[in-house]
Structure formats: C-alpha cells, structure tokens
Design an enzyme around this catalytic site. Structure first.
Site, mmCIF file in Angstrom:
data_model
loop_
_atom_site.group_PDB
_atom_site.id
_atom_site.type_symbol
_atom_site.label_atom_id
_atom_site.label_comp_id
_atom_site.label_asym_id
_atom_site.label_seq_id
_atom_site.Cartn_x
_atom_site.Cartn_y
_atom_site.Cartn_z
ATOM 1 N N ASP A 43 -0.739 -5.496 9.351
ATOM 2 C CA ASP A 43 -1.737 -4.543 8.868
ATOM 3 C C ASP A 43 -2.940 -5.338 8.349
ATOM 4 O O ASP A 43 -2.816 -6.101 7.388
ATOM 5 C CB ASP A 43 -1.122 -3.676 7.761
ATOM 6 C CG ASP A 43 -2.026 -2.500 7.401
ATOM 7 O OD1 ASP A 43 -3.046 -2.301 8.088
ATOM 8 O OD2 ASP A 43 -1.704 -1.779 6.435
ATOM 9 N N TRP A 97 0.881 -1.177 0.000
ATOM 10 C CA TRP A 97 0.000 0.000 0.000
ATOM 11 C C TRP A 97 0.914 1.221 0.000
ATOM 12 O O TRP A 97 1.810 1.326 0.847
ATOM 13 C CB TRP A 97 -0.857 -0.050 1.264
ATOM 14 C CG TRP A 97 -1.805 1.085 1.457
ATOM 15 C CD1 TRP A 97 -2.618 1.649 0.523
ATOM 16 C CD2 TRP A 97 -2.069 1.783 2.692
ATOM 17 N NE1 TRP A 97 -3.364 2.651 1.088
ATOM 18 C CE2 TRP A 97 -3.045 2.750 2.419
ATOM 19 C CE3 TRP A 97 -1.575 1.677 3.992
ATOM 20 C CZ2 TRP A 97 -3.545 3.610 3.391
ATOM 21 C CZ3 TRP A 97 -2.054 2.521 4.969
ATOM 22 C CH2 TRP A 97 -3.037 3.484 4.665
ATOM 23 N N LYS A 133 -13.446 -1.129 5.206
ATOM 24 C CA LYS A 133 -13.952 -1.978 4.120
ATOM 25 C C LYS A 133 -15.020 -2.951 4.621
ATOM 26 O O LYS A 133 -16.084 -3.063 4.021
ATOM 27 C CB LYS A 133 -12.815 -2.784 3.496
ATOM 28 C CG LYS A 133 -11.498 -2.070 3.402
ATOM 29 C CD LYS A 133 -11.375 -1.207 2.177
ATOM 30 C CE LYS A 133 -10.210 -0.258 2.367
ATOM 31 N NZ LYS A 133 -9.772 0.416 1.182
HETATM 32 N N1 PMP Z 1 -3.677 -0.733 5.124
HETATM 33 C C1 PMP Z 1 -3.922 -1.180 3.899
HETATM 34 C C2 PMP Z 1 -3.113 -2.299 3.363
HETATM 35 C C3 PMP Z 1 -4.948 -0.614 3.140
HETATM 36 O O1 PMP Z 1 -5.196 -1.082 1.916
HETATM 37 C C4 PMP Z 1 -5.699 0.444 3.686
HETATM 38 C C5 PMP Z 1 -6.806 1.090 2.905
HETATM 39 N N2 PMP Z 1 -6.607 1.291 1.593
HETATM 40 C C6 PMP Z 1 -5.394 0.865 4.984
HETATM 41 C C7 PMP Z 1 -4.380 0.253 5.676
HETATM 42 C C8 PMP Z 1 -6.077 1.974 5.703
HETATM 43 O O2 PMP Z 1 -7.341 2.286 5.414
HETATM 44 P P1 PMP Z 1 -8.258 3.107 6.421
HETATM 45 O O3 PMP Z 1 -7.397 4.191 6.992
HETATM 46 O O4 PMP Z 1 -9.374 3.590 5.611
HETATM 47 O O5 PMP Z 1 -8.680 2.137 7.459
#
Ligand code: PMP
Length: 412
Positions: free
Chosen positions: A220, A139, A256
C-alpha cells in the site's frame, strides 16, 4: 415479515477521523488546532492546490477535444501506465517484460478494495484460509476493506511503544511463523499511523524472508514522494521487492502527493508472474471493476496523466512535493527542539526519526483527552498527529500544551 425490514439494524459508530474533524469544526475557540485528518496544510493552515495541478486543470478545462464519454473499464491508459512507471521505476523488469496488470481505481482506497477482491477470488491462500496479515497498528480502513470481501485480517507486531519505533524482531518472527504463501500487507513508505519505517537494511531482511517463505506482498503506497520529498527514494522498498521477484501488487494513491484528495485518483498494479498471464489478469481485473464501478472517473486521472507525461510539469510537481515534505520535516525538527528546550519529560527523538505525514507521539489516550477538551487541540486517541496541521503560528501553543499535559501526568 415485519413491516420494518431494518428494525434490527444498529447505529454504526462514527468514523473516528471524520468525527474528529466535525468536532473541530464545531469548536468555536479561535486558536483551536486540528492535527487529526491526514491532509496537507500550508504554513497558514490552509489546504493547498498545487500550482502544477492548477496548470494541468486549466489545460484540460480548455481542451476542446475532450468530452465526458466513459473511460475504458480499466481507466485512462496514459495515466495508469505512467503511474506504474512512477512507482516501479524506469528500470522495472516487470514493466519491460510486460508483466504489470494495471487498473485505474477510486484512489488508494479503491486500489486496496480491488486488490482485496481480486485476491479473494483468485489467490491460493495457504490451507484455503482467506487471511491477510496487517501490521499492528495500521490504517484503520484496512480492517474493514478486507473483511468486506471475506478476507480475515490478522495482525503482525509492528510498533513497539517502549522504543516508539519498529518491533523488528516481532515483525520478522511473524513473517517466519506464517504459513508459506501467506499474504502480508506492507506499507511501501511512511507507515500510517506510526510514521515508523524499516531502515534499508531491515527492508532487505524482510525481503529475504518474504522470498524464502514465498509470501505475497500487498503493498500500500499512499505517500510516495510525500515522505522524504523524493519520489524515487520513497519507492525504493517497492522497487527492491519487484527487482528480487517478490510476488506482489501495489496500491497507488495521488491523494497526498498531488493534493487531489477529493478527485479519487489511484491505481492498482498487479505484477504478473509471466508475460502470457498478464492479459488474463487484466481481463479478470476488468471484469471485477465492471461489476463494481463500471469505469473510473476521468478528471483527476487526466490531471495526473498530464503531469506525469510532460517533462516540465513533472519537474514542477517534484519541486512542489519537496515544498510539502520540506515543511513537514521542518515542523518535526521544530516540535522536537521546543519540547527538548521545555524539558518535557520523556524523549522526543522519535519525532524527527519518524517519516511522512504522521507522528505517533507516544501521548496516551488520557493525555489526548485533556489536549482535546482543555486545550482545543484535536488529535486521534492513539496519540497520532498529522504533522501538516502544525505551522509556525501554532507550534508554540501546541508544544506548551503537550508539555503541560505530560508534566501533569508525570506527577500523578
Ligand atoms: N492507504 C493508507 C495507508 C492511507 O493512509 C490512505 C489515506 N489515508 C489510503 C490508503 C487511501 O487514501 P485515498 O483513498 O485517499 O487514496
């Protein structure tokens, strides 16, 4: 001093994903397709407010006992405690022994940041070098998040373009070569951007090396449940690591799996080596959090807390997760079937092998350029598509465009 203190500041590049969404919105073509942003869409191409989220939101909106006072610094306990149970599992040894220091964060991004800031301050990095190993690719935000706190991101091999799959040998070689006690960022499930995850047997080998090398796993987990449709299955690797005492922390997001993107609901769970250390770690996390955001926002955390702590709503949520994961899986099968039927050059098995929101299609940057500019199909330069952007109404046009673009470049 110059009268303009910012005169030497350079224009920052636009964020690739957000820029892509803006370009999509500005395109006036009626049959344009957006496969850029990682957000769920219904078969009608619309965002989805999960009915269980709507139900929980209504309850909260009508609850006269609630107010807008500050939450505690660490957030809403009924939220982050249930969140820890959700990812680590009912049987978690660390939870039973009171060895989990949890903090509510600004979603997964905030959890990554708080975890990074905590490690920078307290982790005994080997040879005193603050470094984190991140997968190549990962990411994109991971790079910036760690640099921001003074931790240098270094990459380890992950994706093999030749197989459109995992470079397992390269990954293991990096784990083995890194100094003992190194920090490895590992996606808990549904790797972003590739959609390529290790098999259960490969996970076990990874865990063996992590343990032997005393590495720290920075996990993560932004897609629990969203990947396979099953919350427990998607947490299997994380739970195995915890059960086998890999030193770790977990970044958790409800963007998500609960469709709560803009509400910023997440948590950081740091597994403490001993029960006596837990309150110490909790206190330091709180100190960091206080200096950065004071305390996290309440609404989304209340929604998720209700869902996780009410058996009926929890059941409903699980069913709704299956709807999302199921539709994405159907689109994977359909995309592969159509490309194979068209006889599009190359192999397309990887589309159904990959998991989660994204597929690394194997399309090259020049091919992507043609898809965007000539076919009005928006995806990132690395060939990643968000499977959620496909539906029964646009998959034919999409696969035909991919077929045309791949054939044209095969001729060159
Ligand atoms: N880690 C990964 C691998 C992700 O793909 C994402 C969202 N694209 C996030 C963390 C963080 O997303 P959010 O801050 O919306 O929870």
């Amino acid at each position: 001093m110059s009268s303009d203190p910012f005169s030497s500041v350079e224009l920052a590049p636009a964020d690739a994903i957000f820029a892509l969404t803006a370009a999509f919105k500005a395109d006036s073509t009626s049959d344009k397709i957006n496969l850029g942003a990682g957000a769920y869409r219904t078969n009608e191409g619309k965002p989805w407010v999960l009915p269980v989220v709507k139900k929980a939101s209504d309850i909260i909106a009508n609850d006269e006992t609630l107010d807008h006072e500050y939450l505690p610094i660490a957030g809403l306990p009924s939220f982050y405690n249930a969140g820890a149970k959700l990812i680590l599992g009912e049987g978690s040894k660390a939870l039973k022994e009171g060895r989990v220091a949890s903090t509510q964060t600004i979603s997964g991004t905030g959890a990554n940041h708080l975890g990074a800031a905590f490690l920078k301050r307290f982790y005994p990095f080997p040879s005193g070098k603050a470094q984190i190993y991140i997968s190549n690719p990962t990411w994109m935000n991971h790079h910036a998040i760690f640099k921001n706190v003074g931790i240098e991101p270094v990459t380890y091999p992950y994706y093999d373009p030749a197989t459109v799959g995992l470079d397992f040998e390269g990954y293991k070689a990096s784990l083995n070569a890194a100094e003992d006690g190194s920090v490895f960022l590992i996606h808990g499930c549904a790797h972003n951007p590739t959609g390529v995850d290790p098999t259960p047997a490969q996970w076990s080998e990874i865990i063996e090396i992590l343990l032997r090398k005393k590495h720290f796993a920075f996990l993560d987990c932004a897609y629990q449940g969203f990947a396979s449709g099953d919350l427990d299955k998607d947490a299997a690797a994380v739970r195995e690591m915890e059960a086998r005492n890999v030193p770790l922390l977990v970044c958790q997001s409800f963007s998500k799996n609960a469709g709560l993107y803009s509400e910023r609901v997440g948590a950081l769970h740091l597994v403490s080596p001993t029960t006596t250390e837990t309150p110490i770690l909790v206190s330091q996390l709180a100190l960091l959090q206080r200096s950065e955001i004071s305390n996290p926002p309440a609404w989304g955390a209340r929604v998720v807390s209700l869902i996780l702590n009410d058996e009926k709503m929890f059941q409903q949520w699980k069913e709704e997760i299956q709807v999302m994961a199921g539709r994405i899986k159907e689109m994977r099968s359909e995309m592969r079937r159509r490309l194979e039927e068209l006889g599009t050059p190359g192999t397309w098995e990887h589309v159904t092998k990959q998991i989660g929101m994204f597929s690394y299609t194997g399309l090259t940057t020049p091919q992507v350029k043609i898809l965007v500019e000539e076919h009005h199909i928006y995806l990132t330069n690395n060939g990643r598509i968000s499977m959620a952007g496909l539906n029964t109404g646009n998959i034919e046009r999409f696969t035909k465009a991919v077929d045309a673009v791949v054939r044209a470049s095969a001729k060159q």
